[in-house]
Design a protein around this motif. Structure first.
Motif, PDB file in Angstrom:
ATOM      1  N   THR A 311       0.836  -1.201   0.000  1.00 22.00           N
ATOM      2  CA  THR A 311       0.000   0.000   0.000  1.00 22.00           C
ATOM      3  C   THR A 311       0.873   1.255   0.000  1.00 22.00           C
ATOM      4  OG1 THR A 311      -1.692  -1.201   1.232  1.00 22.00           O
ATOM      5  CG2 THR A 311      -1.834   1.202   1.231  1.00 22.00           C
ATOM      6  N   LEU A 312       0.456   2.246  -0.784  1.00 21.81           N
ATOM      7  CA  LEU A 312       1.185   3.506  -0.887  1.00 21.81           C
ATOM      8  C   LEU A 312       0.429   4.629  -0.182  1.00 21.81           C
ATOM      9  CD1 LEU A 312       2.000   3.300  -4.708  1.00 21.81           C
ATOM     10  CD2 LEU A 312       3.483   2.597  -2.820  1.00 21.81           C
ATOM     11  N   ASN A 313       1.172   5.649   0.243  1.00 19.56           N
ATOM     12  CA  ASN A 313       0.531   6.835   0.815  1.00 19.56           C
ATOM     13  C   ASN A 313       0.193   7.825  -0.299  1.00 19.56           C
ATOM     14  OD1 ASN A 313       2.932   8.188   0.159  1.00 19.56           O
ATOM     15  ND2 ASN A 313       3.727   8.095   2.256  1.00 19.56           N
ATOM     16  N   ASP A 314      -0.216   9.052   0.067  1.00 19.47           N
ATOM     17  CA  ASP A 314      -0.630  10.038  -0.929  1.00 19.47           C
ATOM     18  C   ASP A 314       0.518  10.496  -1.824  1.00 19.47           C
ATOM     19  OD1 ASP A 314      -3.191   9.923   0.012  1.00 19.47           O
ATOM     20  OD2 ASP A 314      -3.071  11.750   1.219  1.00 19.47           O
ATOM     21  N   ASP A 315       1.760  10.301  -1.368  1.00 20.00           N
ATOM     22  CA  ASP A 315       2.926  10.640  -2.181  1.00 20.00           C
ATOM     23  C   ASP A 315       3.399   9.456  -3.022  1.00 20.00           C
ATOM     24  OD1 ASP A 315       3.010  13.237  -1.246  1.00 20.00           O
ATOM     25  OD2 ASP A 315       4.436  12.795   0.363  1.00 20.00           O
ATOM     26  N   ARG A 316       2.603   8.369  -3.016  1.00 16.81           N
ATOM     27  CA  ARG A 316       2.933   7.142  -3.747  1.00 16.81           C
ATOM     28  C   ARG A 316       4.246   6.535  -3.229  1.00 16.81           C
ATOM     29  NH1 ARG A 316       1.104   9.134  -9.885  1.00 16.81           N
ATOM     30  NH2 ARG A 316      -0.831  10.104  -9.176  1.00 16.81           N
ATOM     31  N   GLU A 317       4.386   6.585  -1.920  1.00 17.48           N
ATOM     32  CA  GLU A 317       5.545   6.011  -1.248  1.00 17.48           C
ATOM     33  C   GLU A 317       5.070   5.101  -0.128  1.00 17.48           C
ATOM     34  OE1 GLU A 317       7.624   9.569  -0.017  1.00 17.48           O
ATOM     35  OE2 GLU A 317       8.904   9.509  -1.793  1.00 17.48           O
ATOM     36  N   TYR A 318       5.998   4.327   0.442  1.00 17.36           N
ATOM     37  CA  TYR A 318       5.680   3.486   1.582  1.00 17.36           C
ATOM     38  C   TYR A 318       5.774   4.308   2.866  1.00 17.36           C
ATOM     39  CZ  TYR A 318       6.515  -0.377  -1.691  1.00 17.36           C
ATOM     40  OH  TYR A 318       6.468  -1.228  -2.769  1.00 17.36           O
ATOM     41  N   SER A 319       4.823   4.107   3.774  1.00 14.95           N
ATOM     42  CA  SER A 319       4.855   4.727   5.092  1.00 14.95           C
ATOM     43  C   SER A 319       5.137   3.649   6.126  1.00 14.95           C
ATOM     44  CB  SER A 319       3.520   5.422   5.408  1.00 14.95           C
ATOM     45  OG  SER A 319       3.310   6.515   4.554  1.00 14.95           O
ATOM     46  N   ILE A 320       6.292   3.731   6.744  1.00 15.71           N
ATOM     47  CA  ILE A 320       6.673   2.754   7.761  1.00 15.71           C
ATOM     48  C   ILE A 320       6.499   3.391   9.130  1.00 15.71           C
ATOM     49  CG2 ILE A 320       8.511   1.239   8.610  1.00 15.71           C
ATOM     50  CD1 ILE A 320       7.526   0.611   5.764  1.00 15.71           C
ATOM     51  N   GLY A 321       5.511   2.887   9.884  1.00 10.86           N
ATOM     52  CA  GLY A 321       5.211   3.478  11.183  1.00 10.86           C
ATOM     53  C   GLY A 321       5.572   2.606  12.362  1.00 10.86           C
TER      54      GLY A 321
END
Length: 395
Positions: A311-321
Motif C-alpha cells: 500500500t502507498l501513501n498520498d505521495d505514492r511512497e511506503y509509510s513505515i510506522g
C-alpha cells in the motif's frame, strides 16, 4: 543556445545536459548560496536552501536562459527548473507542516514570477506530489500547474532487440549502490527461501548483486532500521549460496553489458525518486521486477516488466510506522518476488517477450531526439518572452 546551469552532476546529465548543440555555462560558483550553505549548515545549524542567487557583476558569459535542477532562482533573468519531488524544495523543520514552512513561502513568489517560464516534473508521481503541496492554497496551485509539464527523462537504446536467451541458467541482476534501500536484502531473501523450500535449485540461477553492503541505512524505514543480526543474516546468505555473485561497484560500460546479457533485472526498492536504472536495464532489453513506489509503475508497465509491492501513501511512497509494518511490507515484497521468479522459471519465454516490449517503450517514450525537441520548444518560448520583456538588471 547558451544555457546557464548550477551543477553538472548525474541529475543534470540525465535531464539538462542533453543537447550537444547547446553551450552550457556552469554558474555553480557564481551562486551566493554555494558559499552560504556550508556556513548555514555547519555554523548556524540551519537547513540547506535550494536556491540560485547570482553574485552581482561576477558573470563573464551571459546565458540566454537558466535551467536549474531542484532549485529556485532569485533573479530577473529568464529561468526554468526540472524537479524530482517538489519545487520550491525545502527540507523539513521539526514540528512544522511542510505547507507552513516559512522558507517555502519565501520562495513561492519567485516561482510565480513571469521570468520563471516553466517547471518540468520528471514524472506524473512528481506532479502529484507538487500539487498536493499546494492543496491548501488553490490559487497558487492553479498558477503552479499552468507552468508545469511532465517530461520523462531521455534514455538512449543500447540494443535494438533483446538477445536470444541461451538455454541453461536464468541470469538475474540487481544493481543499487545503496544495497538495502534498493531492495537487495529482499532479493537475497526471496531467492534463498526458494532454495531452502526446494522450489528451485542453485544450478538454475546466476544472480549478480551490485551494491555497497556497508550502506545499511534505509531512509524509508525512518527510525525503524534493521539490526545487526539482520544484516549479518543477509551477508551470510550471499556467502552460503554459490548462485550469488556480489560486487560493491562496477563501471558503467561493464554494467550496461551485464544488463544486456541478463535475462531479468531486480529492483524491489523501498524508496525511489524516479528509477533511472530501470530505464538503463530496459534499454538493454532486460525486463525488470520493481516495487510500485513513485514513478516505477509509470516506467515499468505490465507489458514490459513486473511491478510488485504494498500500500502507498498520498505521495505514492511506503509509510513505515513501526517495526511490524516494516516486516509486513518486507514479507509482501519477498513473497511477490518468489511468485514472479517461479512464474518465469515455468515460462522462461516471457522474459524475451517483455524484454522486446521494454526496448519498444524506451524507443517510443524516452527517445533522446524527441526529448531534445520538446526541451527546445520550452526554451524557445522562454527566449521569446525574454526578448519581449528583457530583465532590468544584469543579474
Amino acid at each position: 543556445m547558451k544555457i546557464g546551469i548550477t551543477n553538472n552532476q548525474y541529475p543534470e546529465q540525465r535531464n539538462i545536459l542533453v543537447n550537444p548543440e547547446n553551450t552550457y555555462i556552469n554558474l555553480k560558483k557564481r551562486n551566493i548560496y554555494y558559499f552560504m550553505n556550508p556556513f548555514r549548515t555547519r555554523v548556524l545549524k540551519k537547513n540547506k536552501v535550494f536556491v540560485f542567487l547570482p553574485i552581482p557583476f561576477l558573470a563573464t558569459k551571459k546565458p540566454d536562459i537558466l535551467h536549474l535542477f531542484n532549485e529556485v532562482a532569485i533573479t530577473r533573468h529568464k529561468w526554468l527548473a526540472t524537479f524530482e519531488t517538489e519545487l520550491p524544495r525545502v527540507l523539513p523543520v521539526a514540528g512544522v507542516a511542510k505547507h507552513e514552512n516559512t522558507e517555502l513561502h519565501r520562495l513561492i513568489p519567485h516561482v510565480l514570477k513571469d521570468n520563471c517560464f516553466g517547471l518540468i516534473a520528471i514524472s506524473e508521481a512528481t506532479l502529484n506530489i507538487q500539487m498536493k503541496l499546494f492543496k491548501h492554497t488553490p490559487d497558487i496551485a492553479k498558477r503552479m500547474r499552468e507552468k508545469t509539464v511532465v517530461l520523462h527523462p531521455p534514455q538512449p537504446l543500447f540494443c535494438q532487440q533483446k538477445l536470444p536467451r541461451p538455454s541453461g541458467k536464468l541470469r538475474l541482476v540487481f544493481a543499487g549502490n545503496e544495497f538495502y534501500r534498493k531492495g537487495g536484502a529482499e532479493v537475497v531473501l526471496a531467492i534463498s527461501q526458494l532454495l531452502e523450500e526446494k522450489k528451485i535449485d542453485e544450478s538454475q540461477l546466476d544472480v549478480q548483486l551490485i551494491g555497497e553492503l556497508s550502506k545499511r541505512h534505509n531512509i524509508a524505514h525512518r527510525q525503524y532500521q534493521d539490526n545487526e543480526a539482520f544484516y549479518r543474516d543477509i551477508e551470510n546468505r550471499i556467502q552460503r549460496y554459490s548462485c550469488f555473485k556480489h560486487q560493491s561497484r562496477m563501471d558503467n560500460a561493464a554494467l550496461m553489458e551485464l544488463f544486456r546479457n541478463s535475462d531479468l533485472g531486480l529492483l524491489p526498492t523501498w524508496q525511489e525518486t524516479y528509477g533511472f536504472s530501470v530505464l538503463e536495464m530496459q534499454s538493454n532489453g532486460c525486463p525488470v521486477i520493481t516495487s510500485n513506489v513513485r514513478a516505477l509503475p509509470e516506467i515499468n508497465p505490465p507489458e514490459a516488466g513486473w511491478c510488485i509491492g504494498g500500500t502507498l501513501n498520498d505521495d505514492r511512497e511506503y509509510s513505515i510506522g513501526s517495526v511490524a509494518e516494516r516486516d509486513q511490507l518486507r514479507q509482501a515484497l519477498v513473497n511477490a518476488l518468489k511468485l514472479v521468479l517461479l512464474e518465469i522459471i515455468e515460462n522462461p519465454g516471457i522474459v524475451q517477450q517483455k524484454g522486446e516490449a521494454a526496448i519498444t517503450r524506451i524507443k517510443e517514450q524516452h527517445c533522446p531526439s524527441r526529448y531534445i525537441q520538446q526541451l527546445n520548444d520550452i526554451y524557445q518560448r522562454g527566449v521569446t518572452a525574454f526578448r519581449l520583456h528583457p530583465p532590468q538588471t544584469a543579474n
